[in-house]
Design a protein around this motif. Structure first.
Motif, PDB file in Angstrom:
ATOM      1  N   MET A   1      44.810  36.509  22.927  1.00 28.53           N
ATOM      2  CA  MET A   1      45.762  35.450  22.747  1.00 28.53           C
ATOM      3  C   MET A   1      47.040  35.966  22.054  1.00 28.53           C
ATOM      4  SD  MET A   1      45.933  32.121  22.962  1.00 28.53           S
ATOM      5  CE  MET A   1      46.821  30.826  22.308  1.00 28.53           C
ATOM      6  N   LEU A   2      46.832  36.763  21.020  1.00 28.57           N
ATOM      7  CA  LEU A   2      47.973  37.326  20.298  1.00 28.57           C
ATOM      8  C   LEU A   2      48.755  38.293  21.175  1.00 28.57           C
ATOM      9  CD1 LEU A   2      49.442  37.450  17.609  1.00 28.57           C
ATOM     10  CD2 LEU A   2      47.955  39.331  16.982  1.00 28.57           C
ATOM     11  N   MET A   3      48.067  39.023  22.029  1.00 28.65           N
ATOM     12  CA  MET A   3      48.712  39.969  22.926  1.00 28.65           C
ATOM     13  C   MET A   3      49.574  39.257  23.964  1.00 28.65           C
ATOM     14  SD  MET A   3      48.225  42.779  21.885  1.00 28.65           S
ATOM     15  CE  MET A   3      47.698  44.343  22.388  1.00 28.65           C
ATOM     16  N   ASP A   4      49.178  38.023  24.319  1.00 28.94           N
ATOM     17  CA  ASP A   4      49.981  37.274  25.288  1.00 28.94           C
ATOM     18  C   ASP A   4      51.261  36.731  24.651  1.00 28.94           C
ATOM     19  OD1 ASP A   4      48.053  37.713  27.190  1.00 28.94           O
ATOM     20  OD2 ASP A   4      46.994  35.837  26.783  1.00 28.94           O
ATOM     21  N   LEU A   5      51.220  36.462  23.361  1.00 20.78           N
ATOM     22  CA  LEU A   5      52.391  35.912  22.670  1.00 20.78           C
ATOM     23  C   LEU A   5      53.344  36.991  22.135  1.00 20.78           C
ATOM     24  CD1 LEU A   5      50.764  33.007  20.635  1.00 20.78           C
ATOM     25  CD2 LEU A   5      52.119  32.847  22.705  1.00 20.78           C
ATOM     26  N   LEU A   6      52.884  38.228  22.092  1.00 17.44           N
ATOM     27  CA  LEU A   6      53.699  39.304  21.549  1.00 17.44           C
ATOM     28  C   LEU A   6      55.032  39.485  22.288  1.00 17.44           C
ATOM     29  CD1 LEU A   6      53.782  41.456  19.348  1.00 17.44           C
ATOM     30  CD2 LEU A   6      52.690  43.013  20.957  1.00 17.44           C
ATOM     31  N   LEU A   8      56.746  37.266  23.917  1.00 11.73           N
ATOM     32  CA  LEU A   8      57.546  36.084  23.614  1.00 11.73           C
ATOM     33  C   LEU A   8      58.130  36.170  22.209  1.00 11.73           C
ATOM     34  CD1 LEU A   8      58.504  33.254  24.465  1.00 11.73           C
ATOM     35  CD2 LEU A   8      56.394  32.361  23.471  1.00 11.73           C
ATOM     36  N   ILE A   9      57.306  36.617  21.262  1.00 15.04           N
ATOM     37  CA  ILE A   9      57.768  36.762  19.878  1.00 15.04           C
ATOM     38  C   ILE A   9      58.847  37.836  19.794  1.00 15.04           C
ATOM     39  CG2 ILE A   9      57.076  37.459  17.544  1.00 15.04           C
ATOM     40  CD1 ILE A   9      54.343  36.169  18.142  1.00 15.04           C
ATOM     41  N   LEU A  10      58.662  38.954  20.489  1.00 16.76           N
ATOM     42  CA  LEU A  10      59.663  40.021  20.495  1.00 16.76           C
ATOM     43  C   LEU A  10      60.974  39.554  21.127  1.00 16.76           C
ATOM     44  CD1 LEU A  10      57.557  43.197  21.364  1.00 16.76           C
ATOM     45  CD2 LEU A  10      58.626  42.623  19.203  1.00 16.76           C
ATOM     46  N   SER A  11      60.882  38.752  22.172  1.00 20.98           N
ATOM     47  CA  SER A  11      62.090  38.220  22.811  1.00 20.98           C
ATOM     48  C   SER A  11      62.838  37.281  21.870  1.00 20.98           C
ATOM     49  CB  SER A  11      61.733  37.464  24.089  1.00 20.98           C
ATOM     50  OG  SER A  11      61.149  38.318  25.025  1.00 20.98           O
ATOM     51  N   ILE A  12      62.113  36.425  21.181  1.00 21.67           N
ATOM     52  CA  ILE A  12      62.738  35.493  20.236  1.00 21.67           C
ATOM     53  C   ILE A  12      63.384  36.256  19.082  1.00 21.67           C
ATOM     54  CG2 ILE A  12      62.260  33.658  18.567  1.00 21.67           C
ATOM     55  CD1 ILE A  12      60.159  32.593  20.559  1.00 21.67           C
ATOM     56  N   VAL A  13      62.710  37.285  18.580  1.00 23.62           N
ATOM     57  CA  VAL A  13      63.265  38.092  17.492  1.00 23.62           C
ATOM     58  C   VAL A  13      64.519  38.838  17.973  1.00 23.62           C
ATOM     59  CG1 VAL A  13      62.818  40.098  16.025  1.00 23.62           C
ATOM     60  CG2 VAL A  13      61.100  38.317  16.234  1.00 23.62           C
ATOM     61  N   ALA A  14      64.515  39.369  19.191  1.00 25.38           N
ATOM     62  CA  ALA A  14      65.672  40.077  19.734  1.00 25.38           C
ATOM     63  C   ALA A  14      66.856  39.127  19.898  1.00 25.38           C
ATOM     64  CB  ALA A  14      65.312  40.729  21.069  1.00 25.38           C
ATOM     65  N   ILE A  15      66.605  37.920  20.371  1.00 26.42           N
ATOM     66  CA  ILE A  15      67.681  36.932  20.516  1.00 26.42           C
ATOM     67  C   ILE A  15      68.223  36.547  19.149  1.00 26.42           C
ATOM     68  CG2 ILE A  15      68.172  34.549  21.221  1.00 26.42           C
ATOM     69  CD1 ILE A  15      66.227  34.993  23.568  1.00 26.42           C
ATOM     70  N   ALA A  16      67.349  36.381  18.172  1.00 20.68           N
ATOM     71  CA  ALA A  16      67.794  36.035  16.822  1.00 20.68           C
ATOM     72  C   ALA A  16      68.644  37.162  16.230  1.00 20.68           C
ATOM     73  CB  ALA A  16      66.590  35.736  15.940  1.00 20.68           C
ATOM     74  N   ILE A  17      68.225  38.404  16.423  1.00 17.68           N
ATOM     75  CA  ILE A  17      68.992  39.542  15.913  1.00 17.68           C
ATOM     76  C   ILE A  17      70.354  39.605  16.596  1.00 17.68           C
ATOM     77  CG2 ILE A  17      69.105  42.079  15.867  1.00 17.68           C
ATOM     78  CD1 ILE A  17      66.063  42.052  15.370  1.00 17.68           C
ATOM     79  N   ALA A  18      70.403  39.355  17.893  1.00 17.77           N
ATOM     80  CA  ALA A  18      71.677  39.375  18.623  1.00 17.77           C
ATOM     81  C   ALA A  18      72.615  38.274  18.114  1.00 17.77           C
ATOM     82  CB  ALA A  18      71.428  39.211  20.118  1.00 17.77           C
ATOM     83  N   ILE A  19      72.093  37.080  17.893  1.00 14.87           N
ATOM     84  CA  ILE A  19      72.908  35.972  17.400  1.00 14.87           C
ATOM     85  C   ILE A  19      73.420  36.277  15.989  1.00 14.87           C
ATOM     86  CG2 ILE A  19      72.837  33.547  16.663  1.00 14.87           C
ATOM     87  CD1 ILE A  19      70.973  33.036  19.045  1.00 14.87           C
ATOM     88  N   ILE A  20      72.546  36.792  15.145  1.00 13.49           N
ATOM     89  CA  ILE A  20      72.951  37.132  13.779  1.00 13.49           C
ATOM     90  C   ILE A  20      74.004  38.230  13.793  1.00 13.49           C
ATOM     91  CG2 ILE A  20      72.137  38.182  11.622  1.00 13.49           C
ATOM     92  CD1 ILE A  20      69.507  36.628  12.051  1.00 13.49           C
ATOM     93  N   SER A  21      73.852  39.232  14.654  1.00 10.94           N
ATOM     94  CA  SER A  21      74.833  40.318  14.700  1.00 10.94           C
ATOM     95  C   SER A  21      76.178  39.820  15.234  1.00 10.94           C
ATOM     96  CB  SER A  21      74.315  41.483  15.539  1.00 10.94           C
ATOM     97  OG  SER A  21      74.160  41.088  16.890  1.00 10.94           O
ATOM     98  N   ILE A  22      76.175  38.921  16.216  1.00 15.19           N
ATOM     99  CA  ILE A  22      77.436  38.373  16.723  1.00 15.19           C
ATOM    100  C   ILE A  22      78.147  37.574  15.639  1.00 15.19           C
ATOM    101  CG2 ILE A  22      78.405  36.673  18.335  1.00 15.19           C
ATOM    102  CD1 ILE A  22      76.336  37.643  20.378  1.00 15.19           C
ATOM    103  N   VAL A  23      77.394  36.753  14.921  1.00 15.77           N
ATOM    104  CA  VAL A  23      77.990  35.959  13.839  1.00 15.77           C
ATOM    105  C   VAL A  23      78.520  36.877  12.742  1.00 15.77           C
ATOM    106  CG1 VAL A  23      77.459  34.288  12.026  1.00 15.77           C
ATOM    107  CG2 VAL A  23      76.618  33.915  14.341  1.00 15.77           C
ATOM    108  N   THR A  24      77.766  37.910  12.419  1.00 18.34           N
ATOM    109  CA  THR A  24      78.188  38.846  11.384  1.00 18.34           C
ATOM    110  C   THR A  24      79.436  39.614  11.807  1.00 18.34           C
ATOM    111  OG1 THR A  24      75.858  39.097  10.738  1.00 18.34           O
ATOM    112  CG2 THR A  24      77.406  40.735   9.908  1.00 18.34           C
ATOM    113  N   ILE A  25      79.462  40.067  13.055  1.00 13.19           N
ATOM    114  CA  ILE A  25      80.619  40.798  13.551  1.00 13.19           C
ATOM    115  C   ILE A  25      81.849  39.905  13.549  1.00 13.19           C
ATOM    116  CG2 ILE A  25      81.628  41.840  15.626  1.00 13.19           C
ATOM    117  CD1 ILE A  25      78.854  43.065  16.153  1.00 13.19           C
ATOM    118  N   ARG A  26      81.694  38.648  13.978  1.00 10.40           N
ATOM    119  CA  ARG A  26      82.831  37.725  13.945  1.00 10.40           C
ATOM    120  C   ARG A  26      83.295  37.463  12.521  1.00 10.40           C
ATOM    121  NH1 ARG A  26      82.494  33.141  18.598  1.00 10.40           N
ATOM    122  NH2 ARG A  26      82.341  34.594  20.316  1.00 10.40           N
ATOM    123  N   TYR A  27      82.377  37.355  11.599  1.00  8.62           N
ATOM    124  CA  TYR A  27      82.737  37.151  10.198  1.00  8.62           C
ATOM    125  C   TYR A  27      83.497  38.363   9.657  1.00  8.62           C
ATOM    126  CZ  TYR A  27      82.308  36.569   5.176  1.00  8.62           C
ATOM    127  OH  TYR A  27      82.584  36.468   3.844  1.00  8.62           O
TER     128      TYR A  27
END
Length: 155
Positions: A1-6, A8-27
């Motif tokens: 079960m955890l292997m199936d969600l891994l 998805l979790i990595l994709s969500i973390v990558a999107i969050a990192i991308a959003i944070i980096s864009i906001v940081t770069i704009r700041y």
């Protein structure tokens, strides 16, 4: 079960990192832009490099009768360079090309950026107030020496 969600979790973390980096770069970009505006360096950095141009200025000299016009015209380019200041002398080169005492006209060459001609014209307009000597009246500005010589009446 955890292997199936891994994935998805990595994709969500990558999107969050991308959003944070864009906001940081704009700041950071906004902060640097405001800092450059504060220091008035942004106009120097963002301005395209303009090429150095050569312009010729025809001037008419009006002097009182007791003033020696030849001595005045020899000191004119030195006085212009003095009034330009050290930075203006580096950016703008002013040279006396020719002078006709019978017509009381001279030709100056200004080599530099486009604002150099404006500075020299301004200095020519106010220099008689500072030196209490002759008046140098700019009568024509051109980019071609032959055209300015024709206007002044050399040939």
């Amino acid at each position: 079960m955890l292997m199936d969600l891994l994935p998805l979790i990595l994709s969500i973390v990558a999107i969050a990192i991308a959003i944070i980096s864009i906001v940081t770069i704009r700041y950071i970009y906004r902060y640097l832009y405001n800092l450059l505006e504060e220091l008035d360096i942004s106009t120097i950095i963002s301005r395209k490099k303009s090429k150095r141009v050569k312009r010729y200025i025809a001037i008419k000299i009006l002097c009182p009768e007791e003033t020696d016009i030849v001595t005045y015209i020899k000191s004119l380019s030195r006085d212009i360079n003095e009034l330009l200041g050290p930075i203006g002398r580096i950016r703008c080169g002013v040279t006396l090309i020719s002078f006709r005492a019978d017509k009381r006209r001279a030709i100056l060459r200004v080599v530099g950026y486009s604002e150099c001609v404006k500075h020299v014209l301004l200095i020519l307009s106010i220099q008689h107030l500072l030196k209490n000597q002759c008046i140098a009246i700019p009568i024509k500005t051109s980019g071609l020496l032959t055209r300015i010589r024709k206007f002044v009446g050399y040939k």
